[in-house]
Design an enzyme around this catalytic site. Structure first.
Site, PDB file in Angstrom:
ATOM      1  N   CYS A  24       0.850  -1.177   0.000  1.00  0.00           N
ATOM      2  CA  CYS A  24       0.000   0.000   0.000  1.00  0.00           C
ATOM      3  C   CYS A  24       0.891   1.235   0.000  1.00  0.00           C
ATOM      4  CB  CYS A  24      -0.886  -0.019   1.248  1.00  0.00           C
ATOM      5  SG  CYS A  24      -1.915   1.432   1.422  1.00  0.00           S
ATOM      6  N   LEU A  25       0.528   2.228  -0.813  1.00  0.00           N
ATOM      7  CA  LEU A  25       1.332   3.455  -0.885  1.00  0.00           C
ATOM      8  C   LEU A  25       1.380   4.173   0.465  1.00  0.00           C
ATOM      9  CD1 LEU A  25       0.072   4.773  -4.340  1.00  0.00           C
ATOM     10  CD2 LEU A  25       2.274   3.671  -3.862  1.00  0.00           C
ATOM     11  N   GLU A  39      -9.030  -0.871  -1.820  1.00  0.00           N
ATOM     12  CA  GLU A  39      -9.343   0.571  -1.852  1.00  0.00           C
ATOM     13  C   GLU A  39     -10.625   0.881  -1.072  1.00  0.00           C
ATOM     14  OE1 GLU A  39      -6.969   2.313  -2.652  1.00  0.00           O
ATOM     15  OE2 GLU A  39      -5.876   0.771  -3.732  1.00  0.00           O
TER      16      GLU A  39
HETATM   17 NI    NI Z   1      -3.695   1.066   0.091  1.00  0.00          NI
END
Ligand code: NI
Length: 173
Positions: A93-94, A136
């Site tokens: 995940c960013l 998301e």
């Molecule tokens: Ni994420």
């Protein structure tokens, strides 16, 4: 192209339940565009509004990383209405730097939401698309992929991340 800052764990906005979008208007369309640029720049295959500090129910997903113009999905108020099967994927995940772990999710989903023209749409996803949609949509409820891994692995990550942040602060970053 305007790039937004991607907030990282443990930023509190990542843990908040995001509010519903009442109308897909110019403001939301512009936010979606900025999120798409930010996602391509990162690069990542998905981004949720809370990750750029906006606590509203908006996600963007593009498995092609911008290569295929028809692959981009932007959805307001996405809701999972049907799931099937199971799939294990190595997720990252960013907003959760330097970690990837295996997560079990549904292998197939049907998601209902509102597109950037304000139309109600249904999106079907299988495999990686199903995983990305679930990942998301989780963000909109303040859920991160680390909530789906073992408690031990999660606490190890949290400890490591705290140490890193303390060192950043010491360096004045
Ligand atoms: Ni994420």
């Amino acid at each position: 192209m305007s790039i937004m800052e991607i907030l990282k764990f443990p930023s509190p906005v990542l843990r908040k339940r995001a509010r519903a979008i009442l109308e897909v208007d110019g403001r939301i369309q512009e936010l979606a565009e900025k999120m798409v640029s930010t996602m391509y720049d990162a690069p990542g295959i998905g981004l949720a509004a809370p990750q750029v500090g906006v606590s509203e129910r908006l996600i963007v997903v593009d498995l092609s990383l911008g290569e295929d113009p028809t692959a981009l999905i932007a959805l307001a108020n996405p809701e999972i209405i049907c799931t099937e099967g199971e799939i294990d994927t190595e997720e990252g995940c960013l907003s959760v730097p330097e970690l990837s772990e295996n997560v079990t999710r549904c292998a197939r989903v049907v998601v209902r939401g509102v597109d950037m023209e304000g139309r109600e749409v249904e999106v079907e996803g299988e495999g990686l698309m199903a995983v990305a949609l679930q990942h998301e949509i989780d963000h909109l409820d303040g859920v991160l992929f680390i909530d789906h891994i073992s408690k031990l692995k999660r606490s190890r990550y949290v400890t490591k991340r705290k140490k890193e942040l303390q060192e950043e602060w010491k360096r004045g970053g």
